[in-house]
Design a protein around this motif. Structure first.
Motif, short mmCIF file in Angstrom:
data_model
loop_
_atom_site.label_atom_id
_atom_site.label_comp_id
_atom_site.label_asym_id
_atom_site.label_seq_id
_atom_site.Cartn_x
_atom_site.Cartn_y
_atom_site.Cartn_z
N ARG A 189 48.85 43.75 46.40
CA ARG A 189 49.25 44.62 47.49
C ARG A 189 48.11 45.47 48.03
O ARG A 189 48.17 45.91 49.18
CB ARG A 189 50.38 45.55 47.03
N SER A 190 47.07 45.72 47.20
CA SER A 190 46.02 46.64 47.64
C SER A 190 44.61 46.08 47.49
O SER A 190 43.63 46.81 47.69
CB SER A 190 46.12 47.95 46.85
N GLY A 191 44.46 44.81 47.14
CA GLY A 191 43.14 44.24 47.00
C GLY A 191 42.52 44.54 45.65
O GLY A 191 43.10 45.21 44.79
N HIS A 192 41.28 44.09 45.47
CA HIS A 192 40.61 44.17 44.17
C HIS A 192 39.82 45.46 43.98
O HIS A 192 39.31 45.71 42.88
CB HIS A 192 39.66 42.98 44.00
N SER A 193 39.70 46.27 45.00
CA SER A 193 38.75 47.38 44.97
C SER A 193 39.03 48.38 43.86
O SER A 193 38.12 48.75 43.11
CB SER A 193 38.76 48.10 46.32
N VAL A 194 40.26 48.85 43.74
CA VAL A 194 40.57 49.94 42.82
C VAL A 194 41.05 49.43 41.48
O VAL A 194 40.61 49.91 40.42
CB VAL A 194 41.60 50.90 43.44
N ARG A 208 43.05 35.28 28.81
CA ARG A 208 42.94 34.49 30.05
C ARG A 208 41.56 34.75 30.67
O ARG A 208 41.41 35.39 31.70
CB ARG A 208 44.08 34.85 30.98
N ILE A 209 40.55 34.22 30.01
CA ILE A 209 39.17 34.57 30.32
C ILE A 209 38.76 34.07 31.70
O ILE A 209 38.13 34.81 32.49
CB ILE A 209 38.22 34.01 29.25
N GLU A 210 39.06 32.82 32.02
CA GLU A 210 38.63 32.27 33.30
C GLU A 210 39.23 33.05 34.47
O GLU A 210 38.54 33.37 35.45
CB GLU A 210 39.02 30.79 33.40
N ARG A 211 40.52 33.38 34.35
CA ARG A 211 41.17 34.16 35.40
C ARG A 211 40.54 35.55 35.50
O ARG A 211 40.31 36.06 36.61
CB ARG A 211 42.66 34.28 35.10
N ALA A 212 40.22 36.17 34.38
CA ALA A 212 39.57 37.48 34.38
C ALA A 212 38.23 37.41 35.09
O ALA A 212 37.88 38.30 35.89
CB ALA A 212 39.39 37.99 32.96
N MET A 213 37.47 36.37 34.83
CA MET A 213 36.16 36.23 35.46
C MET A 213 36.30 36.03 36.96
O MET A 213 35.52 36.58 37.75
CB MET A 213 35.40 35.07 34.82
N ASN A 214 37.30 35.28 37.39
CA ASN A 214 37.52 35.09 38.83
C ASN A 214 37.82 36.41 39.51
O ASN A 214 37.35 36.67 40.63
CB ASN A 214 38.67 34.11 39.06
N VAL A 215 38.62 37.24 38.86
CA VAL A 215 38.94 38.56 39.42
C VAL A 215 37.67 39.41 39.54
O VAL A 215 37.44 40.08 40.55
CB VAL A 215 40.00 39.27 38.57
N LEU A 216 36.83 39.39 38.51
CA LEU A 216 35.61 40.18 38.53
C LEU A 216 34.65 39.72 39.62
O LEU A 216 33.95 40.54 40.25
CB LEU A 216 34.93 40.13 37.17
N VAL A 217 34.59 38.43 39.87
CA VAL A 217 33.77 37.92 40.98
C VAL A 217 34.27 38.50 42.31
O VAL A 217 33.46 38.92 43.16
CB VAL A 217 33.78 36.38 41.00
N ARG A 218 35.59 38.56 42.48
CA ARG A 218 36.14 39.14 43.70
C ARG A 218 35.78 40.63 43.81
O ARG A 218 35.48 41.13 44.90
CB ARG A 218 37.66 38.97 43.71
N VAL A 219 35.84 41.34 42.69
CA VAL A 219 35.47 42.76 42.70
C VAL A 219 34.01 42.92 43.12
O VAL A 219 33.68 43.79 43.95
CB VAL A 219 35.69 43.38 41.31
#
Length: 545
Positions: A189-194, A208-219
Motif C-alpha cells: 500500500r505504501s511502497g518499499h521506502s519506509v 525466505r531469503i530470496e524474497r528478502a533479497m528481492n525486497v532489499l534490492v527494491r529498497v
C-alpha cells in the motif's frame, strides 16, 4: 550528497529512530546553508524512516504532516496511505505519559506497571497509553503481553495502525511468519521506502531469503544510500561461515573479580562451546583477580570437568581490568599464542563463538580487533553494544561533550536485522579477539583506566589512529549477565569513576578527533563500496553506474 557530516551519518547506518533524527537534522542544516539542493528532500526521507521506526511518535507524525505541504518528498516517501496513518496518530496524540508507569518501571515493579497500563487505557486517550506501553514493555521484551494488549485496545478501533504495531511486536519477538503478512500489506500500500527493510528482515527471519533479497534490492533502487539495506543484503548474499578455524594457538582468557556465580555460568558456557582442533589450538586461562568470594573454587570445579587445557591463576589483590588483561596477554605471548580472546566473567557465549571470530579474521584480515553483538540477560531483544562510530566534534558538542560514540544498532530490537558484519571504530570489550603481537605492539591496555571503564575503547581509538579498525561481527551474539542501564543504575562511586575515565578519554583523544574521524570515514566508505561492488559483480544488485 556532498556534506561530510551527513555522509558520515548515512554510512553509520540508516536505522534507529534517534540516529535517523540526527541524520535528518544534519540534512536540514545543509539545506539551510544552501549546500545541496537535494538535502531537504533527504532530510524529509530520513524523518519518514525515523517515524516508521516508532509510528506512535505523535510529535514527529505532526511534523511530517505539516512538512508534507512544503517538501513533496514526504508524500513521495510515505504515500497517501502513510500520511493518513501519520495524520491519525497526530490527531490522537492528545495526552501525556503516565508518571506512575515510569516510576514503576524504574523501581522494577513490572507486573504492577502492566496493570497500570490496563487501567489507564480504559479511562482516557488510548494512543498515549499504548505509546508508553510499547516503549517500556518493548524494553522488557514482553512481546506476548504487547500482542494481547494491542489486540484488545487498538486493533478494534484502528485496525491499520493496530496491525502495523503488531507487526513491529512480532518482528521484535521473532514471530517472523506473522510479521511478514502485515508488513507485506503495508509495503503493497505504501511502497518499499519506509517498511521495506522491516519486511525483508521478517522474510529473512522466516527463512525466505530470496524474497528478502528481492525486497532489499527494491529498497536500494528507491534509496541507494540506505546503508542498513545494503548491509543486510550483503549478509544474506554472503552469509558468514562457521567451518573455519584460527591459524595458530589461541588463548581464551577470562579475568574475574568477586563474581563467582557469574563466573561459573561463564565457564559453563565457554567449556560447553566448540574449542576443538577444528577451531584451532585452544587453551583456556582464568585469572582470579584478588577475589574474596569463592571464585577460585568455582574455577577449579570447572577445570576438573574440562577435558582440555585450562589454567587458573590467583592474584592476591585486585589489579583491575587493564592490568589483568595485560597479564593475560603476557602469558599468551610466553606460551607462543598467536591469538588471544578476552572474555568478561559475566557473559554467555554460543557454541560456535570462537568459529565466528575465526570467520571474522578470514573476512576482515586488516582489522585490529574482532568483536560481536551483546544482548541483555533480562531482555534478550535489547542490544547493549554493537558497532560503534565516532561522531564529528561539532555533533558531539551538540550533545554537550567533546566526543561521542554512535551505535545505531542499539536502538533496534529485530534480531534478523542485526546479523550484518562490517568495519567500525570500536566494538565491545565483553568478547573480543586480538592478534597477540599486534596488541602488544600497541602497548596493551592502559592502567590509567583501572579498575575498569573505557580501557577497551581507549585501545580501539589508539589502534584506529594506527589505521587498524574494529571488525564488528553482528552474526555472533553473546549474552551479558550484567543488565543494561535500563535496569541497573551505577553506584555513586562507579558513576564518579566512569566520569573521571571519560574525562581522561576526552583529554587524550579529543586533540586528534578529526584525524580519527577521517580514518574511520575512509575505511567505512571503502568497505561499503566494496560490498556494493561485490553484490553487483555477483548479480545480486544491478549496476546502475
Amino acid at each position: 550528497m556532498t556534506d561530510v557530516v551527513l555522509a558520515d551519518f548515512l554510512a553509520m547506518g540508516t536505522m534507529g529512530r534517534s540516529h535517523l533524527i540526527l541524520a535528518a537534522q544534519s540534512a536540514f542544516r545543509v539545506a539551510e546553508r544552501g549546500g545541496d539542493p537535494g538535502a531537504a528532500a533527504l532530510g524529509a526521507r530520513l524523518l519518514c524512516l525515523a517515524w516508521g521506526e516508532f509510528p506512535l511518535d505523535g510529535a514527529m507524525a505532526t511534523q511530517l504532516v505539516r512538512l508534507s505541504g512544503a517538501v513533496p518528498a514526504v508524500a513521495g516517501v510515505l504515500t497517501e496511505f502513510g500520511l493518513q496513518l501519520a495524520a491519525r496518530v497526530a490527531r490522537a496524540d492528545n495526552g501525556g505519559n503516565l508518571p506512575e508507569a515510569g516510576q514503576l518501571f524504574a523501581s522494577g515493579e513490572y507486573e504492577e506497571m502492566g496493570r497500570c497500563f490496563e487501567t489507564a487505557v480504559s479511562r482516557g486517550p488510548v494512543l498515549p497509553v499504548i505509546r508508553q506501553a510499547m516503549h517500556f514493555q518493548g524494553i522488557l521484551s514482553n512481546f506476548a503481553w504487547l500482542e494481547r494488549f494491542l489486540e484488545r485496545t487498538l486493533l478494534p478501533v484502528d485496525p491499520e495502525l493496530g496491525e502495523l504495531l503488531l507487526a513491529d511486536v512480532w518482528l521484535s519477538g521473532g514471530m517472523y511468519g506473522q510479521a511478514v503478512g502485515t508488513l507485506g500489506k503495508m509495503v503493497a500500500r505504501s511502497g518499499h521506502s519506509v517498511w521495506g527493510v522491516k519486511l525483508a528482515a521478517a522474510l529473512a527471519g522466516a527463512g525466505r531469503i530470496e524474497r528478502a533479497m528481492n525486497v532489499l534490492v527494491r529498497v536500494l533502487e528507491d534509496f541507494p544510500d540506505h546503508t542498513t539495506a545494503l548491509l543486510l543484503l550483503d549478509s544474506l548474499a554472503f552469509p558468514a561461515r562457521r567451518d573455519v578455524g584460527l591459524d595458530g594457538k589461541c588463548a581464551v582468557s577470562i579475568y574475574s573479580f568477586n563474581k563467582s556465580e557469574e563466573l561459573g555460568r561463564t565457564l559453563e558456557s565457554v567449556l560447553a562451546s566448540n574449542l576443538g582442533p577444528e577451531v584451532g589450538d585452544v587453551t583456556v586461562r582464568v585469572l582470579v583477580n584478588g577475589s574474596t568470594d569463592d571464585s577460585r573454587a568455582v574455577a577449579e570445579a570447572a577445570r576438573d570437568r574440562f577435558g582440555g587445557n585450562m589454567e587458573i591463576v590467583v592474584l592476591p589483590v585486585n589489579v583491575g581490568a587493564p592490568a589483568a588483561r595485560n597479564w593475560l596477554l603476557d602469558a599468551a605471548l610466553r606460551e607462543g599464542a598467536r591469538w588471544i580472546a578476552f572474555l568478561d566473567d559475566d557473559v554467555l557465549v554460543p557454541r560456535d563463538w570462537l568459529a565466528g571470530l575465526a570467520a571474522g579474521v578470514k573476512d576482515f584480515p586488516e582489522a585490529g580487533v574482532w568483536g560481536c553483538r551483546v544482548a541483555d540477560v533480562r531482555s534478550p531483544s535489547l542490544v547493549q553494544h554493537g558497532d560503534g562510530f565516532l561522531l564529528p566534534q561539532d555533533e558531539a558538542a551538540r550533545r554537550g561533550g567533546r566526543f561521542s560514540l554512535q551505535e545505531p544498532c542499539v536502538e533496534v530490537m529485530a534480531e534478523s536485522l542485526l546479523g550484518y558484519r562490517r568495519y567500525a571504530a570500536s566494538v565491545t570489550g565483553c568478547c573480543h579477539l586480538f592478534e597477540t603481537d599486534s596488541l602488544a605492539g600497541s602497548g596493551g591496555f592502559d592502567l590509567l583506566f583501572s579498575p575498569s571503564q573505557f580501557d577497551d575503547l581507549d585501545l580501539d581509538l589508539r589502534r584506529l589512529r594506527q589505521g587498524r579498525l574494529a571488525a564488528y561481527l553482528g552474526d555472533l551474539r553473546i549474552t551479558h549477565l550484567r543488565e543494561s542501564t535500563h535496569f541497573l543504575k551505577l553506584s555513586e562511586g562507579a558513576a564518579a569513576r566512569s566520569e573521571m575515565h571519560r574525562h581522561l578519554l576526552e583529554e587524550r583523544h579529543a586533540p586528534v578527533w578529526s584525524e580519527l574521524c577521517a580514518i574511520q570515514r575512509a575505511a567505512v566508505r571503502a568497505d561499503l563500496t566494496a560490498r556494493r561492488e561485490r553484490l553487483q559483480r555477483s548479480g545480486f544488485l544491478p549496476d546502475n553506474s
